[in-house]
Scaffold this motif. Structure first.
Motif, PDB file in Angstrom:
ATOM      1  N   LEU A  80     -30.783   9.936  16.835  1.00 38.01           N
ATOM      2  CA  LEU A  80     -31.059  10.833  17.951  1.00 38.01           C
ATOM      3  C   LEU A  80     -29.804  11.668  18.167  1.00 38.01           C
ATOM      4  O   LEU A  80     -28.939  11.304  18.945  1.00 38.01           O
ATOM      5  CB  LEU A  80     -31.404  10.052  19.234  1.00 38.01           C
ATOM      6  CG  LEU A  80     -32.724   9.305  19.285  1.00 38.01           C
ATOM      7  CD1 LEU A  80     -32.900   8.623  20.638  1.00 38.01           C
ATOM      8  CD2 LEU A  80     -33.913  10.228  19.036  1.00 38.01           C
TER       9      LEU A  80
ATOM     10  N   HIS B 223     -34.775  12.354  24.812  1.00 32.82           N
ATOM     11  CA  HIS B 223     -33.661  12.211  23.866  1.00 32.82           C
ATOM     12  C   HIS B 223     -34.083  12.626  22.470  1.00 32.82           C
ATOM     13  O   HIS B 223     -33.250  12.987  21.656  1.00 32.82           O
ATOM     14  CB  HIS B 223     -33.190  10.763  23.883  1.00 32.82           C
ATOM     15  CG  HIS B 223     -32.813  10.306  25.250  1.00 32.82           C
ATOM     16  ND1 HIS B 223     -31.614  10.637  25.826  1.00 32.82           N
ATOM     17  CD2 HIS B 223     -33.495   9.606  26.190  1.00 32.82           C
ATOM     18  CE1 HIS B 223     -31.565  10.132  27.063  1.00 32.82           C
ATOM     19  NE2 HIS B 223     -32.700   9.512  27.300  1.00 32.82           N
ATOM     20  N   ALA B 224     -35.373  12.545  22.229  1.00 32.51           N
ATOM     21  CA  ALA B 224     -35.873  12.930  20.912  1.00 32.51           C
ATOM     22  C   ALA B 224     -36.203  14.416  20.912  1.00 32.51           C
ATOM     23  O   ALA B 224     -36.537  14.985  21.957  1.00 32.51           O
ATOM     24  CB  ALA B 224     -37.127  12.127  20.583  1.00 32.51           C
ATOM     25  N   HIS B 225     -36.076  15.034  19.774  1.00 32.36           N
ATOM     26  CA  HIS B 225     -36.433  16.435  19.669  1.00 32.36           C
ATOM     27  C   HIS B 225     -37.281  16.672  18.434  1.00 32.36           C
ATOM     28  O   HIS B 225     -37.062  16.042  17.400  1.00 32.36           O
ATOM     29  CB  HIS B 225     -35.179  17.310  19.614  1.00 32.36           C
ATOM     30  CG  HIS B 225     -35.513  18.762  19.764  1.00 32.36           C
ATOM     31  ND1 HIS B 225     -35.774  19.555  18.692  1.00 32.36           N
ATOM     32  CD2 HIS B 225     -35.671  19.517  20.861  1.00 32.36           C
ATOM     33  CE1 HIS B 225     -36.084  20.778  19.136  1.00 32.36           C
ATOM     34  NE2 HIS B 225     -36.017  20.779  20.438  1.00 32.36           N
TER      35      HIS B 225
ATOM     36  N   THR C 269     -26.950  14.392  19.167  1.00 32.17           N
ATOM     37  CA  THR C 269     -26.573  15.087  20.387  1.00 32.17           C
ATOM     38  C   THR C 269     -27.229  16.459  20.356  1.00 32.17           C
ATOM     39  O   THR C 269     -27.148  17.155  19.346  1.00 32.17           O
ATOM     40  CB  THR C 269     -25.052  15.245  20.441  1.00 32.17           C
ATOM     41  OG1 THR C 269     -24.484  13.950  20.233  1.00 32.17           O
ATOM     42  CG2 THR C 269     -24.587  15.804  21.768  1.00 32.17           C
ATOM     43  N   PRO C 270     -27.903  16.854  21.418  1.00 30.14           N
ATOM     44  CA  PRO C 270     -28.620  18.135  21.355  1.00 30.14           C
ATOM     45  C   PRO C 270     -27.674  19.318  21.122  1.00 30.14           C
ATOM     46  O   PRO C 270     -26.614  19.387  21.744  1.00 30.14           O
ATOM     47  CB  PRO C 270     -29.301  18.235  22.720  1.00 30.14           C
ATOM     48  CG  PRO C 270     -28.688  17.197  23.565  1.00 30.14           C
ATOM     49  CD  PRO C 270     -28.095  16.166  22.683  1.00 30.14           C
TER      50      PRO C 270
ATOM     51  N   MET D 189     -16.421   3.867  21.474  1.00 34.86           N
ATOM     52  CA  MET D 189     -16.948   5.213  21.718  1.00 34.86           C
ATOM     53  C   MET D 189     -17.699   5.226  23.046  1.00 34.86           C
ATOM     54  O   MET D 189     -18.542   4.380  23.291  1.00 34.86           O
ATOM     55  CB  MET D 189     -17.908   5.616  20.592  1.00 34.86           C
ATOM     56  CG  MET D 189     -18.295   7.069  20.628  1.00 34.86           C
ATOM     57  SD  MET D 189     -19.223   7.541  19.165  1.00 34.86           S
ATOM     58  CE  MET D 189     -20.851   6.946  19.545  1.00 34.86           C
ATOM     59  N   ALA D 190     -17.352   6.166  23.873  1.00 42.32           N
ATOM     60  CA  ALA D 190     -18.032   6.259  25.169  1.00 42.32           C
ATOM     61  C   ALA D 190     -19.493   6.618  24.949  1.00 42.32           C
ATOM     62  O   ALA D 190     -19.818   7.401  24.049  1.00 42.32           O
ATOM     63  CB  ALA D 190     -17.356   7.308  26.031  1.00 42.32           C
ATOM     64  N   LEU D 191     -20.341   6.024  25.744  1.00 44.73           N
ATOM     65  CA  LEU D 191     -21.774   6.296  25.591  1.00 44.73           C
ATOM     66  C   LEU D 191     -22.106   7.653  26.196  1.00 44.73           C
ATOM     67  O   LEU D 191     -21.590   8.014  27.243  1.00 44.73           O
ATOM     68  CB  LEU D 191     -22.578   5.200  26.296  1.00 44.73           C
ATOM     69  CG  LEU D 191     -22.499   3.823  25.663  1.00 44.73           C
ATOM     70  CD1 LEU D 191     -23.151   2.782  26.556  1.00 44.73           C
ATOM     71  CD2 LEU D 191     -23.158   3.818  24.293  1.00 44.73           C
ATOM     72  N   LEU D 192     -22.977   8.358  25.497  1.00 43.07           N
ATOM     73  CA  LEU D 192     -23.437   9.670  25.992  1.00 43.07           C
ATOM     74  C   LEU D 192     -24.253   9.480  27.255  1.00 43.07           C
ATOM     75  O   LEU D 192     -25.018   8.535  27.368  1.00 43.07           O
ATOM     76  CB  LEU D 192     -24.357  10.303  24.945  1.00 43.07           C
ATOM     77  CG  LEU D 192     -23.813  11.328  23.989  1.00 43.07           C
ATOM     78  CD1 LEU D 192     -24.935  11.774  23.077  1.00 43.07           C
ATOM     79  CD2 LEU D 192     -23.240  12.504  24.739  1.00 43.07           C
ATOM     80  N   ARG D 193     -24.082  10.381  28.195  1.00 45.05           N
ATOM     81  CA  ARG D 193     -24.893  10.310  29.409  1.00 45.05           C
ATOM     82  C   ARG D 193     -25.705  11.595  29.502  1.00 45.05           C
ATOM     83  O   ARG D 193     -25.224  12.604  30.001  1.00 45.05           O
ATOM     84  CB  ARG D 193     -23.994  10.168  30.635  1.00 45.05           C
ATOM     85  CG  ARG D 193     -23.206   8.898  30.674  1.00 45.05           C
ATOM     86  CD  ARG D 193     -24.049   7.703  31.108  1.00 45.05           C
ATOM     87  NE  ARG D 193     -24.327   7.716  32.536  1.00 45.05           N
ATOM     88  CZ  ARG D 193     -25.522   7.504  33.058  1.00 45.05           C
ATOM     89  NH1 ARG D 193     -26.550   7.307  32.278  1.00 45.05           N
ATOM     90  NH2 ARG D 193     -25.705   7.507  34.361  1.00 45.05           N
ATOM     91  N   ILE D 194     -26.876  11.592  28.968  1.00 48.99           N
ATOM     92  CA  ILE D 194     -27.733  12.773  29.083  1.00 48.99           C
ATOM     93  C   ILE D 194     -29.126  12.334  29.492  1.00 48.99           C
ATOM     94  O   ILE D 194     -29.499  11.177  29.314  1.00 48.99           O
ATOM     95  CB  ILE D 194     -27.794  13.597  27.770  1.00 48.99           C
ATOM     96  CG1 ILE D 194     -27.937  12.679  26.572  1.00 48.99           C
ATOM     97  CG2 ILE D 194     -26.580  14.480  27.628  1.00 48.99           C
ATOM     98  CD1 ILE D 194     -28.003  13.419  25.277  1.00 48.99           C
TER      99      ILE D 194
ATOM    100  N   ASN E  34     -24.571   5.895  19.870  1.00 45.68           N
ATOM    101  CA  ASN E  34     -24.084   7.096  20.560  1.00 45.68           C
ATOM    102  C   ASN E  34     -24.499   7.128  22.027  1.00 45.68           C
ATOM    103  O   ASN E  34     -23.833   7.706  22.852  1.00 45.68           O
ATOM    104  CB  ASN E  34     -24.510   8.374  19.823  1.00 45.68           C
ATOM    105  CG  ASN E  34     -25.992   8.688  19.987  1.00 45.68           C
ATOM    106  OD1 ASN E  34     -26.800   7.789  20.230  1.00 45.68           O
ATOM    107  ND2 ASN E  34     -26.340   9.937  19.850  1.00 45.68           N
ATOM    108  N   ARG E  35     -25.629   6.543  22.320  1.00 43.65           N
ATOM    109  CA  ARG E  35     -26.046   6.453  23.718  1.00 43.65           C
ATOM    110  C   ARG E  35     -26.968   5.257  23.846  1.00 43.65           C
ATOM    111  O   ARG E  35     -27.674   4.898  22.909  1.00 43.65           O
ATOM    112  CB  ARG E  35     -26.756   7.730  24.172  1.00 43.65           C
ATOM    113  CG  ARG E  35     -27.911   8.124  23.290  1.00 43.65           C
ATOM    114  CD  ARG E  35     -28.538   9.433  23.721  1.00 43.65           C
ATOM    115  NE  ARG E  35     -28.818  10.279  22.564  1.00 43.65           N
ATOM    116  CZ  ARG E  35     -29.398  11.473  22.631  1.00 43.65           C
ATOM    117  NH1 ARG E  35     -29.734  11.976  23.797  1.00 43.65           N
ATOM    118  NH2 ARG E  35     -29.623  12.184  21.558  1.00 43.65           N
TER     119      ARG E  35
END
Lengths: 671, 342
Positions: A360, B10-12, A362-363, B1-6, A325-326
């Motif tokens: 991980l 990243h961990a919560h 997506t928030p 799938m496009a990669l997320l850019r954040i 995913n990222r």
């Protein structure tokens, strides 16, 4: 066991380290293309020294360092330069940056290597140059050039050298695997660092979640004096400031450097790179990178050439792009996402994390802050994140600075702990950027304000000067016009002024010493001279038929009258016999008195002590006599009481002095 | 799938606001059970009916404010408010009393200020005080505990709630009330003459307090809140009670143990004082906040004109919380001094 300290806050995220340490370090091999970014470190980018089409050998310098905080770049493998252009690199902003692209030839041909002499024989500065020329920049993450960190200011006392083997970020095992497999090299590199820094103690700090690495390090460090310090696992104990607090209990002052508390920190990976540079003569052209996450089938560590495209490396580990995913460079706490898997591995790429969505997620959207304070409990630098969030939302930037926003190390512990999923760190990052931006703006506007004011002043000054010149010209013109109108008045006036000035000068230059006679004679002479000039002028004027004749005539008459007065005065003076001779001027009298006194003293000096005392006594007795006379007179005249009192006192004083002098004389005689 | 850019992290962590609230709800269960055991089904009916009203009020407010209803209801904060207020209400309270209380809590004290996280006052306590001032009779009508009269059954409890006119319940002064009104009796005599007093506090009350203490201890273990505020409150309350106990004379305000196990002490300490939104946030701030609440509780209980004081004490300190926060900023890493309060 060494005492370690705890730091405030911290979190315990799932470690996820075991996946990537099951197999030894694998060689990633040579990719068909290597893209070497010119800036892989903090500081100025390097300057390319090769051109397109050049054939380069492994280890050859392809870009030189520019500036102090900069390091050169080397060709990671042999091949030819096919492009020097902007490419997408691994950077949080996803921007393009200049890169040198090398098409590898697969021969991996080394440049003629120079094995440096034994480092023990090298000077500190030579070693630092060697490290800098090998292109070594902090391999922990920020990429601060190692040479800069080692160039401690002369005179700074360094107590502790700390090698940071903490690796507190989840998933990453690059340092762990180094400890397990290359403990000897770590220790050798550490010895070199110790040689450069010459600290009192040298420590390697490792979290207790790496038992195998710790054991290997301990075995290798046996007998070297290097101490391995083990401490409890907690994120972010690998932060330089946190590690220093854990090991020494000291805190680096806000905005300061570790050397201020007598500490220098170096990354464990950097120690190995320094070993390779100093002992083997290898520049930094490859590194250990952990490739992990559920989107790769075989998570492991690779020895990978700098400039290798991430995709190439990921595929070596069995990358499943559709699950990913990222793509994160670094760990899940402080790593950043890369825009594309084609970006190259750089010196700071300690980890490539390719997680799946479930790993991980997506928030979710953030909920309201309930001020639970879990963030404040997690914060390793004791900030109040919830308050700062409040201020960040309402853009109260001053309050944010008051709450020490700039001490935030962006470790992400607050965001991790937040039950409402608020992206706290992101808020702080944005606020920091905004404050910095505003400061720039402010500086800029301040600059232009100063420039504007200076310009205004210059213009005003020029206008003033112009005005002054104009006024001066005007005045000159008026003066000329006046001269043309009544030319003769001026010369007369000028003559009078000259005379007055002369007189004043004469008086000032010692009227007191010049006798009255001389003065009178002088007056006669000058008046006569003046009369002569005036008469000449009058003759001239009469000859020319000027309309000034009458005026000049008047002047001549006046001068003549003055001359007569002066001559008369002189005559009278000469006839008077009572005038004191020149020799008797008061200065001369004073001179004579001084001479007399000196003569008296000289004669006195020739006398013996008792004789001197005798003379002194006689003098005093005379003075006493005089004083008593004065006193009697004053009393008779009925003078002021005060005067009489004063006279009485002086008589008493003199009597005392006389008795003292008598004693002295007696003493002199006895001797 | 496009990669997320954040951006990082990243961990919560596992904690969520919803879980925090659910844990609080769960922690009230022992207390509710004890209250039900000693005072009958009144509290249970209060809580159930109150929860429904709370959810309705919250939904209405969210609709009016054009907010996603589901997203906000999911955080369970309305349920927490309902639970806390309804536990504090006397059992067998009429439906209108509950409705007015909940509506005041949710609509006035919470949503009008901007919803969860923005309310300066504890919603449950604000609702409680509104009721106490407006309906003092109904609000002080506590049922006698088990053993001092017949306990109404579930059906009767429901009837008491919805048909209050037909419910003929007996009420009795609470031990705190008796203590406050005591003028001439030694503590010992007071204990002997009033059957409401139990071993340390009031019959039923002491067990309810112990149950809330247990719930609070579990929340503490779950790290839902820190020990600072509740412990500071209990400590300052005990200290004052000990200082003025004077061996149990008629002028005594009651023993420390009596105060710890009477009225809403434990409930207040672990469920009200710990409300994160309205309390001080820094750890030192929480100590001060809690300690001052303890002082106020003692003073109002002994010298005031209301039987219990938790709600007033908490509301007064809610006012002071931002002020306390301002002066109790912790020392940041690498700074010599605590931040200057300017």
């Amino acid at each position: 066991m060494r005492k370690t300290y705890d730091f405030h806050g911290g979190i315990h995220p799932p470690e996820n380290k075991h996946q990537s340490v099951r197999t030894p370090i694998a060689d990633a091999g040579i990719p068909p293309q290597l893209t070497v970014p010119l800036s892989q470190h903090i500081g100025a980018p390097a300057h390319p020294v090769v051109s397109i089409g050049d054939h380069v050998l492994k280890g050859q310098v392809i870009a030189e360092a520019r500036g102090f905080v900069s390091v050169p770049k080397h060709a990671p493998s042999s091949g030819s330069v096919i492009a020097i252009e902007d490419r997408l690199i691994a950077h949080p902003s996803g921007h393009l940056a200049p890169c040198i692209v090398i098409a590898t030839d697969g021969k991996d041909e080394w440049l003629q290597r120079q094995i440096p002499p034994d480092y023990q024989a090298l000077k500190k500065t030579e070693l630092i140059d060697l490290i800098r020329n090998a292109g070594i920049a902090g391999m922990g993450g920020a990429g601060f050039p190692s040479s800069v960190k080692l160039s401690v200011k002369e005179g700074t006392h360094i107590e502790t050298l700390i090698i940071n083997g903490t690796e507190c970020e989840p998933y990453i095992t690059a340092d762990d695997i180094l400890m397990r497999e290359r403990a000897d090299q770590i220790i050798e590199g550490t010895k070199i660092l110790r040689h450069i820094i010459a600290p009192q103690e040298t420590l390697i700090g490792v979290e207790n979640n790496k038992p195998e690495g710790l054991a290997a390090l301990r075995a290798a460090a046996e007998g070297t004096g290097i101490e391995i310090v083990e401490f409890p696992t907690k994120y972010p104990s690998g932060g330089e400031k946190q590690l220093i607090e854990i090991i020494t209990g000291k805190q680096v002052p806000s905005g300061g450097l570790p050397s201020q508390v007598g500490v220098v920190c170096q990354n464990l990976g950097s120690a190995v790179a320094i070993y390779e540079a100093v002992v083997l003569g290898h520049p930094l052209i490859s590194r250990i990178t952990t490739v992990t996450g559920e989107s790769v089938r075989e998570p492991q560590n690779f020895q990978v050439l700098i400039g290798t495209p991430m995709r190439y490396l990921l595929e070596k580990a069995g990358y499943e792009a559709q699950k990913n995913n990222r793509l994160i460079m670094g760990g899940p706490m402080m790593g950043f996402t890369v825009p594309d898997s084609d970006v190259p591995i750089v010196k700071t790429t300690n980890c490539l994390l390719a997680p799946t969505e479930s790993e991980l997620p997506t928030p979710p959207p953030a909920q309201a802050c309930i001020r639970c304070g879990l963030c404040a409990e997690a914060c390793p630098v004791s900030l109040l994140p919830q308050q700062m969030f409040w201020f960040a939302q309402s853009k109260e930037l001053e309050k944010l600075e008051e709450h020490n926003l700039f001490d935030c190390i962006e470790c992400g512990a607050c965001s991790y702990a937040c039950p409402s999923n608020i992206p706290l760190v992101q808020y702080y990052r944005a606020s920091k950027a905004e404050i910095v931006h505003l400061q720039h703006e402010h500086e800029k506007s301040e600059h232009s304000r100063i420039r504007f004011e200076a310009r205004q002043e210059r213009l005003d000054q020029a206008a003033d000067e112009k005005e002054a010149k104009r006024a001066a010209r005007k005045q000159a013109a008026e003066a000329r016009a006046q001269q043309a109108d009544g030319g003769a008045e001026d010369p007369i006036q000028a003559a009078i002024e000259r005379a007055q000035a002369k007189k004043a000068a004469q008086q000032a230059s010692g009227a007191s010493t010049v006798s009255e006679l001389e003065r009178l004679e002088q007056a006669v002479v000058t008046t006569r001279k003046r009369l002569d000039t005036a008469s000449t002028k009058l003759d001239q004027a009469t000859a020319e038929g000027s309309d000034l004749v009458s005026a000049l005539q008047l002047g001549v008459d006046k001068t003549r009258a003055k001359l007569e007065v002066a001559e008369q005065a002189l005559q009278e003076f000469q006839q008077t016999p009572t005038v004191a001779p020149v020799e008797d001027s008061p200065t001369n009298a004073a001179q004579a008195a001084i001479e007399k006194a000196m003569a008296a003293r000289a004669s006195e000096a020739a006398l013996s002590p008792s004789e001197k005392a005798q003379v002194q006594l006689e003098k005093l007795q005379q003075r006493l006599q005089k004083s008593q006379d004065t006193l009697a007179r004053s009393r008779e005249n009925g003078e002021d009481e005060k005067v009489i009192e004063a006279l009485e006192a002086s008589v008493a004083r003199l009597t005392e002095k006389i008795s003292a002098a008598q004693d002295q004389r007696n003493a002199g005689e006895n001797a | 799938m496009a990669l997320l850019r954040i951006t990082s992290p990243h961990a919560h962590g596992p904690m969520s606001t919803q879980r925090v609230m659910q844990n609080v709800l769960l922690a009230t269960v022992p207390g509710i059970i004890v209250l039900t055991h000693f005072f009958g089904f009144g509290t249970l009916v209060n809580v159930l009916f109150g929860s429904i009203v709370a959810l309705l009020c919250e939904s209405l407010a969210l609709l009016l404010r054009k907010r996603p209803v589901g997203f906000y209801l999911k955080d369970c904060s309305a349920l927490v408010t309902a639970f806390l207020l309804c536990i504090a209400l006397p059992p067998y309270a009429p439906w209108w009393l509950i409705t007015i209380g909940i509506a005041s809590s949710i609509l006035l004290a919470k949503q009008l200020y901007g919803g969860l996280g923005y309310n300066p006052f504890n919603p449950a306590m604000a609702g409680y005080v509104i009721l106490l001032i407006s309906f003092p009779v109904q609000m002080t009508a506590w049922a006698p505990p088990r053993g001092m009269g017949e306990l109404p059954g579930l059906l009767e409890a429901i009837k008491a709630c919805f048909l209050p006119a037909s419910f003929d319940g007996i009420t009795m002064a609470t031990p705190l009330d008796i203590m406050r009104q005591n003028t001439g009796l030694l503590m010992e005599d007071l204990w002997q003459q009033n059957p409401q007093f139990g071993r340390w506090g009031g019959v039923g009350w002491e067990w309810a307090n112990i149950a809330f203490l247990a719930g609070g201890a579990w929340l503490l273990y779950q790290r839902i809140f820190t020990w600072h505020a509740p412990l500071a409150m209990l400590a300052s309350l005990s200290l004052l009670a000990a200082l003025f106990y004077d061996g149990g004379s008629s002028a005594s305000g009651g023993s420390p143990l009596f105060h710890l196990l009477s009225g809403a002490t434990m409930f207040g300490a672990f469920f009200i004082v710990t409300d994160p939104v309205t309390s001080a946030v820094s750890l030192r701030g929480r100590l001060i906040y809690g300690a001052l609440i303890g002082v106020l509780i003692y003073v109002i209980r002994v010298r005031g004109s209301y039987p219990d004081a938790v709600a007033f004490a908490v509301l007064i300190m809610n006012f002071a919380a931002p002020f306390i926060d301002y002066y109790t900023q912790p020392r940041t890493y690498g700074h010599n001094k605590k931040p200057e309060a300017k």
